[in-house]
Design a protein around this motif. Sequence first.
Motif, PDB file in Angstrom:
ATOM      1  N   UNK A   1       6.054  10.643   3.143  1.00 51.06           N
ATOM      2  CA  UNK A   1       4.918  11.045   2.327  1.00 51.06           C
ATOM      3  C   UNK A   1       3.972  11.899   3.158  1.00 51.06           C
ATOM      4  N   UNK A   2       3.587  13.025   2.620  1.00 52.31           N
ATOM      5  CA  UNK A   2       2.545  13.861   3.227  1.00 52.31           C
ATOM      6  C   UNK A   2       1.290  13.722   2.392  1.00 52.31           C
ATOM      7  N   UNK A   3       0.248  13.204   3.009  1.00 53.15           N
ATOM      8  CA  UNK A   3      -0.983  12.945   2.279  1.00 53.15           C
ATOM      9  C   UNK A   3      -1.708  14.241   1.943  1.00 53.15           C
ATOM     10  N   UNK A   4      -2.588  14.129   0.963  1.00 53.46           N
ATOM     11  CA  UNK A   4      -3.445  15.274   0.641  1.00 53.46           C
ATOM     12  C   UNK A   4      -4.375  15.534   1.817  1.00 53.46           C
ATOM     13  N   UNK A   5      -4.648  16.803   2.060  1.00 55.81           N
ATOM     14  CA  UNK A   5      -5.499  17.202   3.178  1.00 55.81           C
ATOM     15  C   UNK A   5      -6.837  16.466   3.135  1.00 55.81           C
ATOM     16  N   UNK A   6      -7.218  15.892   4.292  1.00 59.90           N
ATOM     17  CA  UNK A   6      -8.502  15.194   4.370  1.00 59.90           C
ATOM     18  C   UNK A   6      -8.453  13.738   3.969  1.00 59.90           C
ATOM     19  N   UNK A   7      -7.298  13.263   3.514  1.00 56.49           N
ATOM     20  CA  UNK A   7      -7.172  11.865   3.087  1.00 56.49           C
ATOM     21  C   UNK A   7      -6.634  11.023   4.232  1.00 56.49           C
ATOM     22  N   UNK A   8      -7.415  10.042   4.697  1.00 57.41           N
ATOM     23  CA  UNK A   8      -7.001   9.238   5.839  1.00 57.41           C
ATOM     24  C   UNK A   8      -6.494   7.857   5.460  1.00 57.41           C
ATOM     25  N   UNK A   9      -6.420   7.577   4.175  1.00 59.69           N
ATOM     26  CA  UNK A   9      -5.912   6.288   3.699  1.00 59.69           C
ATOM     27  C   UNK A   9      -4.695   6.548   2.834  1.00 59.69           C
ATOM     28  N   UNK A  10      -3.616   5.824   3.112  1.00 55.85           N
ATOM     29  CA  UNK A  10      -2.400   5.990   2.317  1.00 55.85           C
ATOM     30  C   UNK A  10      -1.878   4.625   1.900  1.00 55.85           C
TER      31      UNK A  10
ATOM     32  N   UNK B   1       1.945   5.143   9.734  1.00 52.09           N
ATOM     33  CA  UNK B   1       1.113   6.297   9.426  1.00 52.09           C
ATOM     34  C   UNK B   1       0.934   7.078  10.708  1.00 52.09           C
ATOM     35  N   UNK B   2       1.041   8.379  10.631  1.00 52.32           N
ATOM     36  CA  UNK B   2       1.008   9.232  11.811  1.00 52.32           C
ATOM     37  C   UNK B   2      -0.375   9.871  11.976  1.00 52.32           C
ATOM     38  N   UNK B   3      -0.652  10.448  13.165  1.00 56.77           N
ATOM     39  CA  UNK B   3      -1.984  11.028  13.401  1.00 56.77           C
ATOM     40  C   UNK B   3      -2.386  12.077  12.384  1.00 56.77           C
ATOM     41  N   UNK B   4      -1.422  12.751  11.785  1.00 55.28           N
ATOM     42  CA  UNK B   4      -1.766  13.746  10.758  1.00 55.28           C
ATOM     43  C   UNK B   4      -1.877  13.114   9.378  1.00 55.28           C
ATOM     44  N   UNK B   5      -1.855  11.772   9.334  1.00 49.88           N
ATOM     45  CA  UNK B   5      -2.023  10.953   8.132  1.00 49.88           C
ATOM     46  C   UNK B   5      -0.807  10.950   7.216  1.00 49.88           C
ATOM     47  N   UNK B   6       0.290  11.623   7.626  1.00 55.82           N
ATOM     48  CA  UNK B   6       1.521  11.443   6.875  1.00 55.82           C
ATOM     49  C   UNK B   6       2.025  10.025   7.094  1.00 55.82           C
TER      50      UNK B   6
ATOM     51  N   UNK C   1      -6.017   5.146   9.204  1.00 54.95           N
ATOM     52  CA  UNK C   1      -6.046   5.593  10.606  1.00 54.95           C
ATOM     53  C   UNK C   1      -4.964   4.899  11.433  1.00 54.95           C
ATOM     54  N   UNK C   2      -3.753   4.938  10.915  1.00 53.97           N
ATOM     55  CA  UNK C   2      -2.517   4.485  11.584  1.00 53.97           C
ATOM     56  C   UNK C   2      -2.392   2.963  11.693  1.00 53.97           C
ATOM     57  N   UNK C   3      -3.313   2.220  11.103  1.00 52.11           N
ATOM     58  CA  UNK C   3      -3.229   0.763  11.144  1.00 52.11           C
ATOM     59  C   UNK C   3      -3.023   0.219   9.732  1.00 52.11           C
ATOM     60  N   UNK C   4      -2.144  -0.779   9.606  1.00 52.28           N
ATOM     61  CA  UNK C   4      -1.976  -1.436   8.317  1.00 52.28           C
ATOM     62  C   UNK C   4      -3.231  -2.266   8.050  1.00 52.28           C
ATOM     63  N   UNK C   5      -3.832  -2.084   6.891  1.00 50.12           N
ATOM     64  CA  UNK C   5      -5.048  -2.848   6.578  1.00 50.12           C
ATOM     65  C   UNK C   5      -4.998  -3.483   5.199  1.00 50.12           C
ATOM     66  N   UNK C   6      -3.802  -3.802   4.757  1.00 48.98           N
ATOM     67  CA  UNK C   6      -3.639  -4.524   3.507  1.00 48.98           C
ATOM     68  C   UNK C   6      -2.164  -4.556   3.163  1.00 48.98           C
ATOM     69  N   UNK C   7      -1.703  -5.674   2.640  1.00 46.66           N
ATOM     70  CA  UNK C   7      -0.292  -5.825   2.313  1.00 46.66           C
ATOM     71  C   UNK C   7      -0.154  -6.657   1.056  1.00 46.66           C
ATOM     72  N   UNK C   8       0.759  -6.254   0.213  1.00 46.53           N
ATOM     73  CA  UNK C   8       1.054  -7.006  -0.998  1.00 46.53           C
ATOM     74  C   UNK C   8       2.135  -8.038  -0.744  1.00 46.53           C
ATOM     75  N   UNK C   9       2.669  -8.591  -1.812  1.00 50.39           N
ATOM     76  CA  UNK C   9       3.641  -9.669  -1.719  1.00 50.39           C
ATOM     77  C   UNK C   9       5.059  -9.123  -1.554  1.00 50.39           C
TER      78      UNK C   9
END
Lengths: 112, 113
Positions: free
Chosen positions: A23-32, A68-73, A51-59
């Motif tokens: 997935x390539x995120x929309x420009x300027x979007x840091x949350x995926x 997540x990579x530094x370019x937010x992909x 910002x490359x860290x998992x901060x929520x998970x579903x079941x």
Amino acid sequence: ETGVTQSPTHLIKTRGQQVTLRCSSQSGHNTVSWYQQALGQGPQFIFQYYREEENGRGNFPPRFSGLQFPNYSSELNVNALELDDSALYLCASSPQGVDGYTFGSGTRLTVV
Amino acid sequence: GDSVTQMEGPVTLSEEAFLTINCTYTATGYPSLFWYVQYPGEGLQLLLKATKADDKGSNKGFEATYRKETTSFHLEKGSVQVSDSAVYFCALSEEKGAQKLVFGQGTRLTINP
């Protein structure tokens, strides 16, 4: 704006195999976030990265993992595929702190 | 946990008819509410949103009002078109700011000419 781009659009895998979706995120979007949408159902939240860290998970079991990579992909990896993993996988991005995501067109995964 | 319940489909209407798709939610906090639309073979597009009680979201002739007292966010349009045929999803985010979305099961809408 380039929008959210996902690849591949379709793929077929055999039970027990591993798959990576991108997935390539929309420009300027840091949350995926990633969602699984089974046929005829609403999307189900898999996990979210900020910002490359998992901060929520579903079941979902640990065989669903992401990066997540530094370019937010981002990538979604699924190990030991099961037939029930057949679904449309959606990536969505957003600037942090903004309500509402931009979704990609999805990857249709079929496990046989 | 939080949940969203939508009117079951499919819904079939004639062009220029009035549309209502019901959506109710259960949430412990003060969620933001959304309507997304999915056209055949595509991902989800944000149709409209409301972030606090009594807010009205609107876009492309569609409207929905955040009703905290009835925990509802019903989607309405005064005169539908064939091009409105799609699947509509009601969703909530548990807290403000790019949090996970909880979706309803979707309502398939078909508009006949």
